[in-house]
Design a protein around this motif. Structure first.
Motif, PDB file in Angstrom:
ATOM      1  N   ALA A 109       0.820  -1.218   0.000  1.00  0.00           N
ATOM      2  CA  ALA A 109       0.000   0.000   0.000  1.00  0.00           C
ATOM      3  C   ALA A 109       0.849   1.261   0.000  1.00  0.00           C
ATOM      4  CB  ALA A 109      -0.936   0.001   1.208  1.00  0.00           C
ATOM      5  N   TYR A 110       2.140   1.119   0.283  1.00  0.00           N
ATOM      6  CA  TYR A 110       3.044   2.274   0.346  1.00  0.00           C
ATOM      7  C   TYR A 110       4.137   2.181  -0.715  1.00  0.00           C
ATOM      8  CZ  TYR A 110       0.782   3.425   4.745  1.00  0.00           C
ATOM      9  OH  TYR A 110      -0.145   3.769   5.698  1.00  0.00           O
ATOM     10  N   ALA A 111       3.893   1.386  -1.756  1.00  0.00           N
ATOM     11  CA  ALA A 111       4.924   1.136  -2.768  1.00  0.00           C
ATOM     12  C   ALA A 111       5.437   2.423  -3.412  1.00  0.00           C
ATOM     13  CB  ALA A 111       4.383   0.185  -3.838  1.00  0.00           C
ATOM     14  N   ASP A 112       4.556   3.406  -3.600  1.00  0.00           N
ATOM     15  CA  ASP A 112       4.983   4.657  -4.238  1.00  0.00           C
ATOM     16  C   ASP A 112       6.040   5.392  -3.429  1.00  0.00           C
ATOM     17  OD1 ASP A 112       3.267   4.187  -6.315  1.00  0.00           O
ATOM     18  OD2 ASP A 112       1.728   5.599  -5.656  1.00  0.00           O
ATOM     19  N   LEU A 113       6.058   5.159  -2.127  1.00  0.00           N
ATOM     20  CA  LEU A 113       7.052   5.804  -1.268  1.00  0.00           C
ATOM     21  C   LEU A 113       8.461   5.294  -1.562  1.00  0.00           C
ATOM     22  CD1 LEU A 113       7.499   7.702   1.218  1.00  0.00           C
ATOM     23  CD2 LEU A 113       7.059   5.707   2.676  1.00  0.00           C
ATOM     24  N   PHE A 114       8.562   4.028  -1.970  1.00  0.00           N
ATOM     25  CA  PHE A 114       9.865   3.382  -2.143  1.00  0.00           C
ATOM     26  C   PHE A 114      10.307   3.267  -3.602  1.00  0.00           C
ATOM     27  CE2 PHE A 114       7.673   1.487   1.549  1.00  0.00           C
ATOM     28  CZ  PHE A 114       8.537   1.896   2.551  1.00  0.00           C
ATOM     29  N   ARG A 115       9.348   3.298  -4.503  1.00  0.00           N
ATOM     30  CA  ARG A 115       9.647   3.034  -5.906  1.00  0.00           C
ATOM     31  C   ARG A 115      10.617   4.070  -6.473  1.00  0.00           C
ATOM     32  NH1 ARG A 115       4.548   2.458  -7.522  1.00  0.00           N
ATOM     33  NH2 ARG A 115       4.477   0.214  -7.068  1.00  0.00           N
TER      34      ARG A 115
ATOM     35  N   LYS B 121      11.119  -6.405  -4.500  1.00  0.00           N
ATOM     36  CA  LYS B 121      10.132  -5.436  -4.978  1.00  0.00           C
ATOM     37  C   LYS B 121      10.738  -4.098  -5.388  1.00  0.00           C
ATOM     38  CE  LYS B 121       6.212  -7.142  -2.212  1.00  0.00           C
ATOM     39  NZ  LYS B 121       5.238  -7.311  -3.311  1.00  0.00           N
ATOM     40  N   PHE B 122      11.843  -3.721  -4.762  1.00  0.00           N
ATOM     41  CA  PHE B 122      12.411  -2.385  -4.970  1.00  0.00           C
ATOM     42  C   PHE B 122      13.918  -2.492  -5.187  1.00  0.00           C
ATOM     43  CE2 PHE B 122       8.805  -2.105  -1.938  1.00  0.00           C
ATOM     44  CZ  PHE B 122       7.897  -1.449  -2.762  1.00  0.00           C
ATOM     45  N   ASN B 123      14.616  -1.396  -5.024  1.00  0.00           N
ATOM     46  CA  ASN B 123      16.068  -1.377  -5.216  1.00  0.00           C
ATOM     47  C   ASN B 123      16.749  -1.300  -3.851  1.00  0.00           C
ATOM     48  OD1 ASN B 123      18.714  -1.009  -5.961  1.00  0.00           O
ATOM     49  ND2 ASN B 123      18.419   1.054  -6.788  1.00  0.00           N
ATOM     50  N   LEU B 124      17.055  -2.466  -3.292  1.00  0.00           N
ATOM     51  CA  LEU B 124      17.764  -2.514  -2.014  1.00  0.00           C
ATOM     52  C   LEU B 124      19.250  -2.346  -2.296  1.00  0.00           C
ATOM     53  CD1 LEU B 124      17.655  -2.938   1.055  1.00  0.00           C
ATOM     54  CD2 LEU B 124      17.861  -5.408   0.648  1.00  0.00           C
TER      55      LEU B 124
END
Length: 379
Positions: free
Chosen positions: A11-17, A44-47
């Motif tokens: 639900a907060y993906a836009d914060l991390f994308r 899911k993201f760029n760690l």
């Protein structure tokens, strides 16, 4: 089932994308399906980096062991130490590698536990560098309403107490971060991904979650319940049970009379606990390989239990009964005895202490802190 912040990450993906993420985590960084926050963010993201607190991101280091920089073999992501001999801070070089720092560690709700200071230091470093800081929040296992113990005094700060919190402070990590950011005018770009379904009155036993030890010294929930009080013995020459299967539940030393101590403690009628005479040999730490005599504190009623008051009563009872009792000498950090750093005060070393008056003073400080913290509740 209660959902922690990591369970709500989609639900907060836009914060991390689109951002290079730096993650501060530990073995408790898991979602409800036991998937690691490391793996979730990596998938899911760029760690881009991980930052290791005390005990390591995989929990493979003992209390106090220094952490080296290395490459995580499972992800290929570099892991930088936040538990170094010279510093516990994010360096400019570490922050250059990321656009945002994310924090996900299960706390135990006690002021002595070092993870919250790793979080607060990192939040300060991010604020100075203009980097956003995100807390993936988790419930407080001791509940979010009960406050116990004194508030840390100025001049007694250390890595086991670096902010004026009560010993048992009744806040989540996200709420602590919000409180500190507001009270210090830090100017942090702070985001909290909240829990869902957690009621402040809940302890961990009511959440339906599996207990994941936050560190090797807190193997069970009963350990966490007692820790705000029995951790005080880390500042003494008694074993706090490290090197046994029941750290912070077993307290003793070779010079203690187990039967006498148990009798004295049970006569006090402290709520929610029974003291059983016990004998143990620690396999490491204080009194390694020696027969220790003392008590095992059995939690009978987690709601009635007042662990800080239990710890204070036990400390002063041992001090009165056994002349061999001693506080450990001053530590290099701050030059104060470790008991002062745990207490956030020097009252435990008073030659003659009025324990009932001391506990009443602590209760008053707890009530003041309870009122102070309420405006930062997120749940």
């Amino acid at each position: 089932m209660i959902r922690n912040g990591i369970d709500n990450i989609d639900a907060y993906a836009d914060l991390f994308r689109g951002k290079r993420l730096g993650l501060i985590t530990a073995p408790t960084g898991l979602n409800a399906e036991f998937r690691s926050t490391i793996d979730i963010l990596h998938e899911k993201f760029n760690l881009a980096a991980m930052f290791s607190p005390e005990h390591g991101v995989r929990g493979d280091l003992a209390a106090g062991a220094l952490v080296d920089t290395y490459i995580d073999p499972a992800t290929g992501v570099p892991v930088y130490s936040l538990y170094r001999k010279d510093s516990k801070r994010l360096t400019p070089e570490m922050l250059d590698a990321v656009d945002m720092v994310v924090y996900d560690i299960q706390d135990v709700g006690a002021r002595y536990y070092t993870f919250i200071y790793t979080m607060l230091y990192a939040m300060e470093d991010c604020a100075k560098a203009g980097k956003p800081f995100v807390v993936l929040d988790r419930m407080n296992p001791l509940d979010g309403v009960t406050v116990e113990g004194n508030v840390l005094k100025e001049g007694f700060t250390s890595f086991v107490g670096n902010y004026p919190l009560a010993v048992r402070y009744g806040l989540t990590a996200g709420e602590v971060a919000t409180m500190v950011s507001s009270e210090t005018n830090l100017g942090a770009e702070l985001y909290v991904v909240p829990c869902e379904g957690w009621d402040r009155t809940m302890t961990f036993s009511g959440t339906g979650r599996a207990w994941i030890p936050p560190s090797m010294g807190i193997p069970r929930f009963d350990t966490a319940l007692l820790y705000p009080g029995t951790c005080l013995f880390e500042g003494t020459n008694l074993s706090e049970g490290r090197g046994t299967t029941a750290p912070f539940e077993l307290i003793g030393a070779p010079f203690v009379d187990a039967e006498l101590l148990a009798k004295e403690m049970n006569a006090k009628g402290l709520p929610g606990v029974y003291f059983r005479p016990s004998y143990f040999k620690p396999t490491f730490s204080k009194h390694e390989g020696e027969l220790c005599r003392g008590v095992y504190a059995h939690v009978l009623d987690e709601r009635a239990l007042r662990p800080v008051e239990l710890g204070v009563e036990l400390l002063f009872t041992v001090k009165k009964l056994f002349p061999e009792f001693a506080f450990l000498p001053p530590v290099r950090e701050n030059g104060r005895p470790f008991i002062d750093l745990l207490c956030g005060d020097d009252v435990y070393r008073a030659e003659s202490a009025d324990v009932p008056a001391l506990l009443e003073r602590f209760r008053e400080e707890s009530r003041s802190f309870e009122a102070r913290k309420a405006q930062f509740h997120l749940y």
